[in-house]
Enzyme design. Structure first.
Site, mmCIF file in Angstrom:
data_model
loop_
_atom_site.group_PDB
_atom_site.id
_atom_site.type_symbol
_atom_site.label_atom_id
_atom_site.label_comp_id
_atom_site.label_asym_id
_atom_site.label_seq_id
_atom_site.Cartn_x
_atom_site.Cartn_y
_atom_site.Cartn_z
ATOM 1 N N LYS A 146 -46.117 45.342 15.147
ATOM 2 C CA LYS A 146 -45.422 44.668 14.041
ATOM 3 C C LYS A 146 -46.299 44.743 12.793
ATOM 4 C CE LYS A 146 -42.449 40.605 13.427
ATOM 5 N NZ LYS A 146 -41.275 41.251 12.912
ATOM 6 N N GLU A 178 -33.198 50.690 16.540
ATOM 7 C CA GLU A 178 -32.986 49.258 16.264
ATOM 8 C C GLU A 178 -32.510 49.097 14.830
ATOM 9 O OE1 GLU A 178 -36.746 47.172 16.628
ATOM 10 O OE2 GLU A 178 -37.810 48.866 15.746
HETATM 11 N N1 PLP Z 1 -37.017 44.870 15.273
HETATM 12 C C1 PLP Z 1 -37.592 44.793 14.057
HETATM 13 C C2 PLP Z 1 -37.908 46.066 13.327
HETATM 14 C C3 PLP Z 1 -37.893 43.548 13.484
HETATM 15 O O1 PLP Z 1 -38.483 43.477 12.285
HETATM 16 C C4 PLP Z 1 -37.554 42.373 14.208
HETATM 17 C C5 PLP Z 1 -37.832 41.042 13.670
HETATM 18 O O2 PLP Z 1 -38.279 40.871 12.569
HETATM 19 C C6 PLP Z 1 -36.949 42.497 15.465
HETATM 20 C C7 PLP Z 1 -36.703 43.764 15.969
HETATM 21 C C8 PLP Z 1 -36.585 41.264 16.273
HETATM 22 O O3 PLP Z 1 -37.738 40.665 16.799
HETATM 23 P P1 PLP Z 1 -37.720 39.102 17.162
HETATM 24 O O4 PLP Z 1 -36.548 38.883 18.044
HETATM 25 O O5 PLP Z 1 -39.005 38.860 17.842
HETATM 26 O O6 PLP Z 1 -37.585 38.376 15.850
#
Ligand code: PLP
Length: 284
Positions: A146, A178
């Site tokens: 992240k 995604e």
């Molecule tokens: N994918 C991306 C690229 C994201 O930035 C996020 C959340 O910010 C997610 C998936 C979802 O992650 P989470 O469920 O932990 O918020």
């Protein structure tokens, strides 16, 4: 009140300062988390902090912090309640700009809060379904980290905005990955499908929870490769993220998904999700 946390201090946002040589600012050499707090309590905090440690390890940014204590105090300093907490850790600031770095840097730790809605009291009618576009995934090959290098994510969501859509879903090598800031699920004939976990997607904490709830309630769910045709032929499509929960998609590239309504399996998952949140909040 807008109190932020910066390197050990809690202070008003307009008094917080970082170096112009901070590598997070110059290179995006940093990682982050976004964690919802409801009634002052972190939701899936352990999972978020485990992912933070994973991202830090992947970039070899070394710091030892009591994250939970830092964030809990920040939330209480901002009045508790329902807040989205943003936490960013950069590799730190050197004396000048250079791609290379030594092992003497001290990471910059920054956190701030913004108010959010209490989705755990929401009913299905409160959830506004989304329109999405599908576009190329322009990102690097470590999307499991992240990182704050979010330019491709910003570009695709801006493209969605220009086409009057709410989100952009991305495809790499013919496979759905995604959304710009969310994971994706589709439903076909009563089975939930989601792209496989790996370095091409972020392991979403909400995605994990949906998989856990499906498993606990014997709802079939499979991690598979999803191509554009499979996506467009789906009975239902959902997105998931920490701040949005699980939200139905009713239009993709201008075409209706299924019958253009929130689907029955989405409703079932939404109710399981809300019940899970309520149980955490009330203990019942
Ligand atoms: N994918 C991306 C690229 C994201 O930035 C996020 C959340 O910010 C997610 C998936 C979802 O992650 P989470 O469920 O932990 O918020």
């Amino acid at each position: 009140m807008n109190i932020v946390y910066l390197n050990g201090e809690y202070l008003p946002a307009d008094q917080a300062q970082i170096s112009v040589f901070d590598r997070g600012f110059l290179f995006g050499d940093s990682v982050y988390e976004v964690i919802p707090f409801y009634q002052g309590v972190g939701f899936r905090l352990t999972e978020h902090l485990a992912r933070l440690e994973y991202s830090l390890r992947a970039l070899q940014i070394q710091t030892v912090q009591d994250w939970e204590a830092i964030l809990n105090l920040l939330v209480s300093q901002n009045g508790g309640g329902n807040l989205s907490v943003y936490l960013q850790v950069t590799r730190g600031a050197a004396d000048s700009r250079s791609h290379r770095y030594g092992d003497d840097l001290s990471p910059t730790v920054f956190a701030c809060c913004t108010p959010i809605k209490d989705i755990y009291t929401a009913g299905p009618d409160d959830i506004v379904p989304m329109k999405v576009i599908v576009t190329a995934d322009l990102r690097w090959h470590r999307c499991d980290v992240k990182s704050t290098c979010l330019l491709p994510n910003i570009m695709v969501v801006h493209q969605a905005q220009a086409q009057d859509a709410d989100e952009a879903l991305m495809m790499r090598d013919g496979k759905l990955t995604e959304g710009s800031s969310c994971n994706v699920f589709i439903v076909q004939q009563g089975v939930i499908y989601t792209p496989k976990r790996g370095s091409e997607i972020l392991g979403g904490t909400t995605r994990e929870l949906i998989m856990q709830l499906a498993d606990e309630h014997a709802i079939p769910l499979q991690e598979v490769d999803i191509d554009y045709e499979m996506l467009k032929a789906a009975d239902e499509v959902w997105i998931s993220s920490s701040t949005r929960g699980v939200v139905p998609v009713i239009e993709i590239d201008g075409d209706q998904v299924g019958d253009g309504e929130k689907g029955p399996l989405w409703l079932a998952m939404f109710e399981l999700f809300i019940r899970y949140q309520q149980k955490l909040m009330t203990g019942e």
